[in-house]
Scaffold this active site. Structure first.
Site, short mmCIF file in Angstrom:
data_model
loop_
_atom_site.label_atom_id
_atom_site.label_comp_id
_atom_site.label_asym_id
_atom_site.label_seq_id
_atom_site.Cartn_x
_atom_site.Cartn_y
_atom_site.Cartn_z
N MET A 1 -3.21 4.08 -8.65
CA MET A 1 -2.90 5.33 -7.67
C MET A 1 -0.88 5.08 -7.10
SD MET A 1 -4.00 8.02 -8.43
CE MET A 1 -3.21 7.64 -9.78
N CYS A 2 -1.51 4.29 -6.04
CA CYS A 2 -0.17 3.81 -5.16
C CYS A 2 -0.57 2.81 -4.25
CB CYS A 2 0.63 4.73 -4.40
SG CYS A 2 0.59 6.42 -4.93
N ARG A 3 -0.03 1.76 -3.37
CA ARG A 3 -0.30 0.64 -2.58
C ARG A 3 0.50 1.47 -1.51
NH1 ARG A 3 -4.84 -1.94 -3.52
NH2 ARG A 3 -5.14 0.76 -3.90
N ASN A 115 -2.10 8.08 -0.96
CA ASN A 115 -2.40 6.92 -1.99
C ASN A 115 -4.03 8.00 -2.58
OD1 ASN A 115 -3.41 4.84 -3.71
ND2 ASN A 115 -4.20 3.67 -2.19
#
Length: 263
Positions: A1-3, A115
């Site tokens: 996903m994301c950080r 996130n």
């Protein structure tokens, strides 16, 4: 996903916070150590920070991978701040919004990042969309789930609801409407940090010198990093961190355990 990552503490260069640690947010764009969904965060990045005496944050975002930005090193070398929120993005699905879809999002004095992913997007959010004023729906910065989550949260913040409660209420509302959503949210107003662990990893590090870092994963091997349990709200200042369990809406739908038989 994301950080993503938020920092509160003494003024530091953006480079010291985001680029220099051995497992920095910069490095997590291509080599995250604890990411559970996706493996490369190359679909944009953003950095938000606060200047002394100005409650409205500045923001720098790009649509491409963070390692491809030739201007970032100079910016990070000279800009200093005691309050930073930044993120690298792995898009759930392709979208046309590019830079506009990259966190952090802004509104008034806040910076925000998400996130995760909203399950069943966008159909699952049709009912919740009706709770927003039409002008806010028409003003969404991007056509992705994170922008919509931010609109729901910002609507509560502007109604005067305290940051942590607004975040918890938003997560529980979305989780009830879209079970299985991953909702690690992160917000700061330059003085406090609120975050949720809901479906992905979240860690925090405190001290020394009245500082706190809240991040998707540790940026170094300092043994003082602590993992936040899943289904938890984190509220932090430069000196204190409070963890509050969040109740999963699915718990209310679970069948009651059978009563013990009596002789």
């Amino acid at each position: 996903m994301c950080r993503h990552l938020a920092y509160l503490g003494p003024e530091e260069t953006l480079g010291r916070v985001l680029l220099e640690p051995p497992h920095s947010l910069y490095r997590q764009a291509w080599e995250p150590r604890r990411q559970q969904h996706g493996c490369v965060n190359a679909d944009g990045f953003g950095i938000g920070w606060y200047a002394a005496g100005d409650p409205v944050p500045a923001r720098y975002r790009r649509a491409g991978p963070i390692w491809a930005d030739a201007s970032l090193a100079d910016l990070a070398r000279v800009v200093r701040s005691g309050a930073v929120l930044a993120a690298v993005r792995d898009a759930t699905r392709s979208d046309p919004d590019l830079e506009a879809a990259a966190a952090p999002y802004t509104g008034d004095r806040w910076l925000f990042s998400h996130n995760g992913a909203v399950g069943g997007w966008p159909d699952s959010m049709a009912r919740l969309a009706g709770s927003l004023p039409p002008v806010e729906l028409l003003s969404l910065e991007a056509r992705c789930d994170s922008a919509f989550v931010w609109a729901l949260l910002l609507n509560r913040l502007r109604a005067g609801i305290e940051d942590g409660k607004a975040m918890a209420d938003t997560v529980l509302e979305i989780a009830s409407a879209a079970p299985g959503s991953r909702l690690n949210l992160l917000i700061t107003d330059g003085e406090t940090i609120s975050a949720t662990a809901w479906g992905d990893t979240l860690w925090y590090l405190t001290g020394p010198g009245n500082r706190v870092v809240v991040a998707s994963e540790p940026s170094d091997d300092d043994p003082r990093w602590r993992e936040v349990p899943d289904r938890t709200l984190l509220s932090a200042t430069r000196t204190d961190v409070l963890l509050i369990p969040l109740k999963d809406p699915r718990d209310d739908m679970a069948p009651a355990p059978p009563e013990e038989s009596r002789p």
